[in-house]
Scaffold this motif. Structure first.
Motif, PDB file in Angstrom:
ATOM      1  N   GLN A   1       0.717  -1.318   0.048  1.00 15.02           N
ATOM      2  CA  GLN A   1       0.177   0.149   0.138  1.00 15.02           C
ATOM      3  C   GLN A   1       1.649   1.067  -0.226  1.00 15.02           C
ATOM      4  O   GLN A   1       2.242   1.037   0.711  1.00 15.02           O
ATOM      5  CB  GLN A   1      -0.852   0.305   1.423  1.00 15.02           C
ATOM      6  N   PHE A   2       0.713   1.666  -1.277  1.00 16.54           N
ATOM      7  CA  PHE A   2       1.120   3.365  -0.694  1.00 16.54           C
ATOM      8  C   PHE A   2       0.762   4.602  -1.176  1.00 16.54           C
ATOM      9  O   PHE A   2      -0.989   4.369  -0.960  1.00 16.54           O
ATOM     10  CB  PHE A   2       1.382   3.539  -2.806  1.00 16.54           C
ATOM     11  N   ASN A   3       0.940   5.902  -0.023  1.00 10.66           N
ATOM     12  CA  ASN A   3       0.026   6.211   0.121  1.00 10.66           C
ATOM     13  C   ASN A   3       0.677   8.302   0.016  1.00 10.66           C
ATOM     14  O   ASN A   3       0.467   9.342   0.392  1.00 10.66           O
ATOM     15  CB  ASN A   3       0.657   6.895   1.919  1.00 10.66           C
ATOM     16  N   SER A   4       1.601   8.360  -0.946  1.00  8.53           N
ATOM     17  CA  SER A   4       2.305   9.039  -1.453  1.00  8.53           C
ATOM     18  C   SER A   4       3.121   8.838  -2.847  1.00  8.53           C
ATOM     19  O   SER A   4       3.455   7.427  -2.712  1.00  8.53           O
ATOM     20  CB  SER A   4       3.451   9.806  -1.308  1.00  8.53           C
TER      21      SER A   4
ATOM     22  N   GLU B   1      11.233   8.554   7.069  1.00  7.64           N
ATOM     23  CA  GLU B   1      10.273   8.495   7.218  1.00  7.64           C
ATOM     24  C   GLU B   1       9.450   7.249   6.409  1.00  7.64           C
ATOM     25  O   GLU B   1       8.317   7.435   5.909  1.00  7.64           O
ATOM     26  CB  GLU B   1       9.295  10.001   6.770  1.00  7.64           C
ATOM     27  N   LEU B   2      10.254   6.266   5.287  1.00  6.72           N
ATOM     28  CA  LEU B   2      10.239   5.581   4.815  1.00  6.72           C
ATOM     29  C   LEU B   2      10.447   3.952   5.478  1.00  6.72           C
ATOM     30  O   LEU B   2      10.014   2.880   4.166  1.00  6.72           O
ATOM     31  CB  LEU B   2      10.837   5.396   3.145  1.00  6.72           C
ATOM     32  N   GLY B   3      10.460   4.280   6.331  1.00  6.63           N
ATOM     33  CA  GLY B   3      10.924   2.641   7.313  1.00  6.63           C
ATOM     34  C   GLY B   3      11.856   1.950   6.691  1.00  6.63           C
ATOM     35  O   GLY B   3      13.109   2.769   6.394  1.00  6.63           O
ATOM     36  N   ALA B   4      12.224   1.293   7.497  1.00 10.60           N
ATOM     37  CA  ALA B   4      13.554  -0.052   7.997  1.00 10.60           C
ATOM     38  C   ALA B   4      14.158  -0.207   6.755  1.00 10.60           C
ATOM     39  O   ALA B   4      15.242  -0.246   6.007  1.00 10.60           O
ATOM     40  CB  ALA B   4      13.790  -0.227   9.111  1.00 10.60           C
TER      41      ALA B   4
ATOM     42  N   PHE C   1       6.391   5.352  -5.997  1.00 11.87           N
ATOM     43  CA  PHE C   1       4.624   5.493  -5.093  1.00 11.87           C
ATOM     44  C   PHE C   1       5.929   4.804  -3.598  1.00 11.87           C
ATOM     45  O   PHE C   1       6.660   4.274  -4.138  1.00 11.87           O
ATOM     46  CB  PHE C   1       4.619   4.850  -5.374  1.00 11.87           C
ATOM     47  N   ARG C   2       5.747   5.320  -2.441  1.00 12.43           N
ATOM     48  CA  ARG C   2       6.009   5.432  -1.808  1.00 12.43           C
ATOM     49  C   ARG C   2       5.517   5.329  -0.475  1.00 12.43           C
ATOM     50  O   ARG C   2       3.873   5.478  -0.316  1.00 12.43           O
ATOM     51  CB  ARG C   2       7.451   6.268  -1.478  1.00 12.43           C
ATOM     52  N   LYS C   3       5.306   4.951   0.626  1.00 19.13           N
ATOM     53  CA  LYS C   3       4.524   4.446   1.476  1.00 19.13           C
ATOM     54  C   LYS C   3       5.268   5.467   3.165  1.00 19.13           C
ATOM     55  O   LYS C   3       6.993   5.001   3.489  1.00 19.13           O
ATOM     56  CB  LYS C   3       4.369   3.353   2.091  1.00 19.13           C
ATOM     57  N   ILE C   4       4.694   7.169   3.155  1.00 23.78           N
ATOM     58  CA  ILE C   4       5.727   7.583   4.748  1.00 23.78           C
ATOM     59  C   ILE C   4       5.179   7.101   5.599  1.00 23.78           C
ATOM     60  O   ILE C   4       3.924   6.936   6.045  1.00 23.78           O
ATOM     61  CB  ILE C   4       5.328   9.081   4.451  1.00 23.78           C
ATOM     62  N   ILE C   5       5.784   6.222   6.970  1.00 19.53           N
ATOM     63  CA  ILE C   5       5.800   6.565   7.641  1.00 19.53           C
ATOM     64  C   ILE C   5       5.334   7.246   8.842  1.00 19.53           C
ATOM     65  O   ILE C   5       6.145   8.029   9.084  1.00 19.53           O
ATOM     66  CB  ILE C   5       6.679   5.590   8.520  1.00 19.53           C
ATOM     67  N   GLY C   6       4.174   7.378  10.023  1.00 17.60           N
ATOM     68  CA  GLY C   6       4.474   8.130  10.871  1.00 17.60           C
ATOM     69  C   GLY C   6       3.863   9.216  10.140  1.00 17.60           C
ATOM     70  O   GLY C   6       3.639  10.312   9.565  1.00 17.60           O
TER      71      GLY C   6
END
Length: 191
Positions: free
Chosen positions: A93-96, A118-121, A186-191
């Motif tokens: 799942q991507f949010n950006s 912010e992209l995670g580990a 496409f990426r998932k920003i965390i937090g």
């Protein structure tokens, strides 16, 4: 198709979109996205980024690199549609989405890793290419391993696992290309 490389998880689908789908999406995005040329700081000096870019995502989503902070613009219908298609095949799942427009072969992105906190580990980056074929290069940070992947229009490259921590990538300049290219990451920003 999986690409074998040390400390990397790379999957490349050269025909993720058909030629006609890729051309139509390219034309729509080139004319409809809110392209801008930002500045970043390199060795304490502001320089124009050698490409145009646009940042889209969920409400309030922010992304920061090289002293540049971007707030996401609302998703367009076309970005939502292609995001859903990519999510269906990747299971992520991507949010950006960071969209880059390389106007010709002189537009570039230098060696870097997408390893911001912010992209995670172990970030998953799904990269869709539209328009002119460009050579995407990767080099391992400690080994001498290098890869070159020609990213053709309609291709999807997914970088996952330890890739961003073990490797750097770039899109080098070339004088022979005159046609534009759009890349959607496409990426998932965390937090």
């Amino acid at each position: 198709m999986n690409i074998s490389a040390s400390n990397a998880h790379l999957n490349f689908e050269p025909n993720f979109l058909s030629s006609s789908q890729a051309r139509q999406l390219f034309d729509t995005l080139q004319s409809s996205l809110n392209w801008r040329q930002d500045e970043i700081y390199v060795y304490g000096r502001a320089v124009a980024i050698p490409r145009l870019q646009a940042w889209y995502g969920d409400s309030g989503q922010e992304y920061q690199y090289s002293g540049l902070k971007m707030t996401a613009m609302p998703w367009t219908k076309e970005l939502v549609d292609i995001k859903a298609k990519i999510e269906a095949v990747t299971g992520c799942q991507f949010n950006s989405c960071l969209a880059n427009l390389y106007r010709d072969g002189s537009d570039t992105v230098g060696w870097h890793s997408d390893d911001e906190p912010e992209l995670g580990a172990q970030p998953v980056i799904a990269s869709l290419s539209l328009g002119e074929t460009r050579n995407f290069q990767l080099k391992h940070k400690t080994l001498k391993e290098k890869l070159t992947i020609p990213l053709n229009s309609g291709s999807l490259l997914v970088m996952a696992g330890e890739t961003q921590h073990a490797w750097q990538h770039c899109l080098p300049r070339t004088k022979r290309l005159k046609s534009p290219r759009i890349n959607l990451t496409f990426r998932k920003i965390i937090g």
